[in-house]
Design an enzyme around this catalytic site. Structure first.
Site, PDB file in Angstrom:
ATOM      1  CB  CYS A  84      -0.929  -0.082   1.169  1.00  0.00           C
ATOM      2  SG  CYS A  84      -1.859  -1.352   1.354  1.00  0.00           S
ATOM      3  CG  HIS A 334      -6.153   2.006   0.697  1.00  0.00           C
ATOM      4  ND1 HIS A 334      -5.283   2.617   0.249  1.00  0.00           N
ATOM      5  CD2 HIS A 334      -5.941   0.779   1.145  1.00  0.00           C
ATOM      6  CE1 HIS A 334      -4.068   2.140   0.528  1.00  0.00           C
ATOM      7  NE2 HIS A 334      -4.340   0.930   1.263  1.00  0.00           N
TER       8      HIS A 334
END
Length: 388
Positions: A84, A334
């Protein structure tokens, strides 16, 4: 070394767009960044691109040159992968490259296509950011891992689900005016507490959504910005990177983030500031507990006190230190490869006064972004400052 200016920013809306390809998303973000910057594509000397699960989501590796082509850029291109934190790493490497004088203009960003995999498929794809041998094969997913971290925090320092609920409510409130946010709707504490549990103590509203989206930045040297009379009042003045062991059971702490602390200390020193100079922050709140751990790792809250920051109003939009005015990962969304660069884009516009939430930080001059990979085995921190 000269400051690195943020000359232009571009974001797609974050959300569910399963029919859109990664190259389509990155093309949109790049067009917006070039239009914002006034920089010619012909001046771009390299493309740094973050992406995590392209092979799984689109059966596509070697995405660097593909995304350069999508952006209309003829230049060497490199893909960066750190779960991420993928585009956070891309931003850091671009800053270092410009500082050395090797380049004056870089296109930096990231994208992720996730919703086409479905919930089960995306969960499986995300899980490969954990230790496959010791975590994934035992059935651990990231909601479970962060639930372990949350419970460890409660055991060590106190706090409860209601404290976490205030973080979710705050970030949903912040997302309301952000047209790029996936969830532009308000929620209440009771909504969070009454939602289905995903992995105790974390419920549905404690988790960020699965998202598609892209981000792009045009970064330039200070000399280039001056010579071309660019309107680029915000610079990246500090950058830091930290690491930790991959599997939770190998960590010294479950209720702290040493990688983020290491990255933050390096970034603060690089910018010649300390935590007390920070006016506004964008932190990696993939789960509500992650915001708590980030604030404490960055010395924005004392150890053991970050859990009450949202509940007591310290990190709300009108608090002492507004956190995640974009809506954060929690409400903005996200798309993992896009997140690190998107945080920098949000912070740059907040400080420049062009973000829908800029009025809350009208006098702010210094901001920090925090981007994490996995259960914070990787962490990137950037300091942005108004310099002109």
């Amino acid at each position: 070394m000269a400051n690195v200016r943020v000359a232009g920013t571009g974001l797609t809306a974050f959300g569910a767009n399963p029919e859109r390809t990664g190259r389509d998303l990155f093309a949109e973000a790049s067009i917006a960044a070039f239009e914002d910057s006034g920089v010619s594509r012909d001046d771009v000397e390299a493309v740094f691109y973050g992406n995590f699960m392209g092979e799984l989501a689109e059966h596509q590796g070697h995405q660097g040159p593909l995304m350069a082509e999508a952006a209309g850029v003829q230049a060497p291109a490199t893909r960066f992968e750190s779960a991420c934190a993928s585009s956070g790493v891309a931003v850091r490497e671009a800053v270092k490259r410009i500082r050395t004088g090797e380049n004056d203009v870089l296109l930096v960003g990231g994208a992720e296509r996730m919703t086409n995999l479905g919930t089960a498929g995306a969960t499986e794809a995300l899980a490969i950011a954990a230790d496959d041998l010791w975590e994934v094969r035992a059935g651990t997913t990231f909601p479970g891992a962060y639930a372990l971290m949350a419970q460890a925090y409660f055991d060590a320092f106190g706090g409860d689900r209601e404290d976490l609920a205030h973080i979710a409510v705050k970030n949903h409130d912040n997302a309301l005016p952000n047209e790029k946010a996936q969830y532009q709707r308000a929620i209440e504490v009771d909504d969070v507490l009454e939602a289905p549990l995903v992995s105790e103590p974390l419920g549905l509203y404690d988790a960020c959504p699965i998202s598609d989206g892209a981000s792009a930045l045009v970064l330039t040297s200070e000399d280039y910005a001056t010579d071309h009379d660019l309107e680029a009042p915000v610079a990246i003045t500090g950058t830091g990177q930290g690491g930790d062991r991959m599997a939770l059971h190998d960590r010294d702490y479950l209720a702290r983030s040493p990688a983020a602390r290491e990255a933050g200390e390096e970034a603060y020193a690089d910018a010649d500031i300390d935590a007390g100079d920070v006016d506004v922050a964008e932190v990696h709140d993939c789960f509500t507990i992650a915001e708590v751990l980030a604030l404490e790792a960055l010395d924005l809250e004392p150890i053991g006190e970050g859990i009450s920051a949202a509940r007591d109003g310290r990190t709300t939009a009108d608090g002492e230190l507004p956190v995640n005015l974009s809506g954060g990962l929690k409400a903005k969304g996200h798309p993992v490869g896009a997140t690190g660069a998107s945080q920098v884009a949000e912070m740059a516009t907040l400080l420049a006064g062009t973000h829908p939430n800029s009025d809350h930080v009208a006098d702010a001059t210094t901001g920090v972004t925090h981007n994490a990979g996995g259960t914070v085995a990787s962490a990137m921190v950037h300091v942005l400052e108004v310099v002109a």
